[in-house]
Structure formats: structure tokens, C-alpha cells
Design an enzyme around this catalytic site. Structure first.
Site, PDB file in Angstrom:
ATOM      1  N   ARG A   1      11.442  -3.143  13.092  1.00  0.00           N
ATOM      2  CA  ARG A   1      10.349  -2.510  13.828  1.00  0.00           C
ATOM      3  C   ARG A   1       9.685  -3.538  14.733  1.00  0.00           C
ATOM      4  O   ARG A   1       9.522  -4.694  14.344  1.00  0.00           O
ATOM      5  CB  ARG A   1       9.320  -1.961  12.817  1.00  0.00           C
ATOM      6  CG  ARG A   1       9.392  -0.463  12.630  1.00  0.00           C
ATOM      7  CD  ARG A   1       8.561  -0.002  11.464  1.00  0.00           C
ATOM      8  NE  ARG A   1       7.180  -0.490  11.485  1.00  0.00           N
ATOM      9  CZ  ARG A   1       6.307  -0.278  10.502  1.00  0.00           C
ATOM     10  NH1 ARG A   1       6.669   0.411   9.442  1.00  0.00           N
ATOM     11  NH2 ARG A   1       5.088  -0.742  10.568  1.00  0.00           N
TER      12      ARG A   1
ATOM     13  N   LYS B   1       0.831  -1.209   0.000  1.00  0.00           N
ATOM     14  CA  LYS B   1       0.000   0.000   0.000  1.00  0.00           C
ATOM     15  C   LYS B   1       0.866   1.259   0.000  1.00  0.00           C
ATOM     16  O   LYS B   1       0.547   2.232  -0.665  1.00  0.00           O
ATOM     17  CB  LYS B   1      -0.926   0.045   1.228  1.00  0.00           C
ATOM     18  CG  LYS B   1      -1.948  -1.060   1.293  1.00  0.00           C
ATOM     19  CD  LYS B   1      -2.961  -0.823   2.401  1.00  0.00           C
ATOM     20  CE  LYS B   1      -2.382  -0.775   3.786  1.00  0.00           C
ATOM     21  NZ  LYS B   1      -1.860  -2.067   4.280  1.00  0.00           N
TER      22      LYS B   1
ATOM     23  N   ARG C   1      -9.787   0.840   8.434  1.00  0.00           N
ATOM     24  CA  ARG C   1      -9.368  -0.520   8.739  1.00  0.00           C
ATOM     25  C   ARG C   1     -10.496  -1.322   9.388  1.00  0.00           C
ATOM     26  O   ARG C   1     -10.308  -2.502   9.671  1.00  0.00           O
ATOM     27  CB  ARG C   1      -8.197  -0.463   9.699  1.00  0.00           C
ATOM     28  CG  ARG C   1      -6.843  -0.497   8.942  1.00  0.00           C
ATOM     29  CD  ARG C   1      -5.910  -1.160   9.784  1.00  0.00           C
ATOM     30  NE  ARG C   1      -4.596  -1.523   9.653  1.00  0.00           N
ATOM     31  CZ  ARG C   1      -3.521  -0.825   9.363  1.00  0.00           C
ATOM     32  NH1 ARG C   1      -3.607   0.388   8.958  1.00  0.00           N
ATOM     33  NH2 ARG C   1      -2.354  -1.370   9.431  1.00  0.00           N
TER      34      ARG C   1
ATOM     35  N   ARG D   1      12.648  -7.090   6.506  1.00  0.00           N
ATOM     36  CA  ARG D   1      12.633  -5.632   6.406  1.00  0.00           C
ATOM     37  C   ARG D   1      13.367  -4.959   7.581  1.00  0.00           C
ATOM     38  O   ARG D   1      13.190  -5.355   8.723  1.00  0.00           O
ATOM     39  CB  ARG D   1      11.172  -5.155   6.366  1.00  0.00           C
ATOM     40  CG  ARG D   1      11.049  -3.728   5.889  1.00  0.00           C
ATOM     41  CD  ARG D   1       9.634  -3.259   5.951  1.00  0.00           C
ATOM     42  NE  ARG D   1       8.813  -3.713   4.840  1.00  0.00           N
ATOM     43  CZ  ARG D   1       7.551  -3.345   4.679  1.00  0.00           C
ATOM     44  NH1 ARG D   1       6.982  -2.528   5.525  1.00  0.00           N
ATOM     45  NH2 ARG D   1       6.856  -3.794   3.663  1.00  0.00           N
TER      46      ARG D   1
ATOM     47  N   ARG E   1      -0.914  -9.348  13.345  1.00  0.00           N
ATOM     48  CA  ARG E   1      -1.440  -8.262  12.498  1.00  0.00           C
ATOM     49  C   ARG E   1      -2.228  -8.840  11.326  1.00  0.00           C
ATOM     50  O   ARG E   1      -3.260  -8.290  10.928  1.00  0.00           O
ATOM     51  CB  ARG E   1      -0.295  -7.390  11.976  1.00  0.00           C
ATOM     52  CG  ARG E   1       0.334  -6.523  13.044  1.00  0.00           C
ATOM     53  CD  ARG E   1       1.577  -5.831  12.535  1.00  0.00           C
ATOM     54  NE  ARG E   1       1.293  -4.758  11.607  1.00  0.00           N
ATOM     55  CZ  ARG E   1       2.216  -4.194  10.816  1.00  0.00           C
ATOM     56  NH1 ARG E   1       3.458  -4.618  10.849  1.00  0.00           N
ATOM     57  NH2 ARG E   1       1.887  -3.218  10.011  1.00  0.00           N
TER      58      ARG E   1
HETATM   59  P1  AMP Z   1       0.510   0.412   9.316  1.00  0.00           P
HETATM   60  O1  AMP Z   1       1.867   1.015   9.168  1.00  0.00           O
HETATM   61  O2  AMP Z   1      -0.519   1.028   8.433  1.00  0.00           O
HETATM   62  O3  AMP Z   1       0.518  -1.089   9.184  1.00  0.00           O
HETATM   63  O4  AMP Z   1       0.040   0.727  10.811  1.00  0.00           O
HETATM   64  C1  AMP Z   1       0.795   0.331  11.930  1.00  0.00           C
HETATM   65  C2  AMP Z   1      -0.111   0.139  13.133  1.00  0.00           C
HETATM   66  O5  AMP Z   1      -0.790   1.375  13.426  1.00  0.00           O
HETATM   67  C3  AMP Z   1      -1.222  -0.870  12.953  1.00  0.00           C
HETATM   68  O6  AMP Z   1      -0.784  -2.204  13.219  1.00  0.00           O
HETATM   69  C4  AMP Z   1      -2.256  -0.388  13.968  1.00  0.00           C
HETATM   70  O7  AMP Z   1      -1.878  -0.730  15.287  1.00  0.00           O
HETATM   71  C5  AMP Z   1      -2.133   1.113  13.838  1.00  0.00           C
HETATM   72  N1  AMP Z   1      -3.054   1.667  12.813  1.00  0.00           N
HETATM   73  C6  AMP Z   1      -2.730   2.258  11.636  1.00  0.00           C
HETATM   74  N2  AMP Z   1      -3.815   2.651  10.949  1.00  0.00           N
HETATM   75  C7  AMP Z   1      -4.880   2.278  11.726  1.00  0.00           C
HETATM   76  C8  AMP Z   1      -6.286   2.373  11.569  1.00  0.00           C
HETATM   77  N3  AMP Z   1      -6.850   2.928  10.474  1.00  0.00           N
HETATM   78  N4  AMP Z   1      -7.066   1.879  12.570  1.00  0.00           N
HETATM   79  C9  AMP Z   1      -6.539   1.318  13.685  1.00  0.00           C
HETATM   80  N5  AMP Z   1      -5.221   1.190  13.884  1.00  0.00           N
HETATM   81  C10 AMP Z   1      -4.391   1.659  12.918  1.00  0.00           C
END
Ligand code: AMP
Length: 221
Positions: free
Chosen positions: A162, A16, A91, A130, A173
Site C-alpha cells: 500500500r 487495532k 484521531r 506487509r 504517519r
Molecule cells: P488507517 O487504515 O486507520 O491507518 O487509515 C489510513 C489513513 O486514512 C490515515 O493515514 C489517514 O490519512 C486517514 N484516516 C483514517 N482515519 C482517520 C481519522 N479518524 N481522521 C483523519 N484521517 C483518518
């Protein structure tokens, strides 16, 4: 001019971020990665960051009301006036409904949703390889884009894995995605603005090819 609102769904690690950067460059829209905004807040120790950190480290979702409040503010930014590419938001179905409501108040709708499907076993392998620079944020892959000096970024910052990219957290996740976010595919499918594609080594298609095809779909709308 009509505001363009793009929504990128797809599991963590499905590409994404790469797709958003391409779309931002091609279409000149504001890129909003809720994950990046949250990580920045955690790094700066803000109140929002403190609320979000434990959920993020555990691979779960930050509560809807926290995310929705954050997005509401971002939508008001002057840079968002031409349009926004949402990466990693919504999400959950309730976040999608809240977005529709926020947009309706402005007389706007989601223009299109892009879903990139990548097999979970490939995502797990990608994430395990990564590494991120703790100083400038550059991303390396130990298999196809390794650092010149082991453990070091070109800027000399230390490379780290990370917390939420560690194998056991990634599994969580992906399970969270399947349970809470996968229903968004039907949500946008039923609304008639979904573009669905698959990518990855196993499938034999890159994110850039998916974006090219998605842009053709946008022209046909
Ligand atoms: P990402 O980098 O988009 O995978 O986001 C990292 C983490 O941030 C996710 O595993 C969630 O804990 C949190 N997060 C990001 N976007 C959202 C969202 N729209 N709703 C809830 N948690 C989010």
C-alpha cells in the site's frame, strides 16, 4: 439496551484491526474502520474519496470536518443500533469532542477506550513486510505469513505494498500519530474509561492477549 461504544486508539500498525475483528465477533457490534471506509471511497472514486486521497497518500490526516460528517452518517445505520467499535477514530482531540457531542445527543457515552502500544521500530518493520491483495484485500506478511506464490494472493490477485505502508510514509504517519493522536490517551484517561496495554514481539504479548484482558476490564465496569 444501552448502546456500547468502543474506541480503539493506538498507532497505525499497532493491531487495532485485529483487536476490532475479535471484539466484533465476541460482542456483535458494528466495526467502523474510518481508514477502510476512506480506502473504499478512494477505490470507487467518490467525492469523499477524491477529497481524502492526497492526505492519505502523504501519511497525513484527512480534515476533521470530513471525518466527522462521515462518522455522523455511520452512527445512523441500523447496524449501529447495538453499538459500534471505532477503529482509527477519533484521531484528534476535536474528533473525540465531536464524537462525545454526537453521542450525547443520543443520550450515550463512550463505554471504553482501548490503547495498544507497540514500539515504533517494530511497527516500521511490520509495515515494510506487509502486502495486500489488490483484488480481495487479504493481508500477507513476508516474514510470518508469506504468500505461496511470490507476489500473488491465493485468489490469484496481485499483491501490492500500500502507498501509505511504504517506509518513508510510515515514518510520517507515526510522527502524525505522536503529534495529533497520542494526546487521546490522556483525553480518555482523564474521562476514566481508558484501558492501556502494550503488545508486540519486543513486549512479548499478542493483540489477542490484550483483547482478553480488555474484556475482563469491560466486565469490571
Ligand atoms: P488507517 O487504515 O486507520 O491507518 O487509515 C489510513 C489513513 O486514512 C490515515 O493515514 C489517514 O490519512 C486517514 N484516516 C483514517 N482515519 C482517520 C481519522 N479518524 N481522521 C483523519 N484521517 C483518518
Amino acid at each position: 439496551m444501552e448502546r456500547t461504544i468502543m474506541v480503539l486508539i493506538g498507532a497505525p500498525g499497532s493491531g487495532k484491526g485485529t483487536a476490532s475483528k475479535r471484539l466484533k465477533k465476541d460482542l456483535g457490534l458494528l466495526h467502523v474502520s474510518t481508514g477502510d471506509v476512506l480506502r473504499e471511497n478512494v477505490k470507487n472514486g467518490t467525492e469523499l474519496g477524491l477529497k481524502a486521497k492526497s492526505y492519505m497518500d502523504a501519511g497525513g490526516l484527512v480534515p476533521d470536518e470530513v471525518i466527522i460528517g462521515m462518522v455522523k452518517e455511520l452512527l445512523e445505520l441500523p447496524e449501529a443500533s447495538k453499538g459500534v467499535i471505532f477503529d482509527g477514530f477519533p484521531r484528534t482531540i476535536s474528533q473525540a469532542e465531536a464524537l462525545d457531542t454526537m453521542l450525547a445527543e443520543k443520550g450515550v457515552e463512550v463505554t471504553a477506550a482501548l490503547n495498544i502500544e507497540v514500539p515504533f521500530e517494530e511497527i516500521e518493520k511490520r509495515m515494510a513486510n506487509r502486502r495486500t491483495c489488490s483484488s480481495c484485500g487479504s493481508i500477507y506478511s513476508l516474514d510470518f505469513n508469506p504468500p505461496t506464490v511470490e507476489g500473488k494472493c491465493d485468489c490469484n490477485g496481485d499483491l501490492i505494498q500500500r502507498e501509505d505502508e511504504k517506509p518513508e510514509v510510515v515514518k510520517g504517519r507515526l510522527a502524525t500519530y505522536k503529534a495529533q493522536s497520542a494526546p487521546l490517551v490522556d483525553y480518555y484517561g482523564n474521562a476514566g474509561n481508558l484501558y492501556q496495554d502494550s503488545a508486540g514481539d519486543i513486549v512479548g504479548k499478542t493483540t489477542h492477549q490484550v483483547v482478553d484482558e480488555f474484556q475482563e476490564f469491560l466486565k469490571s465496569k
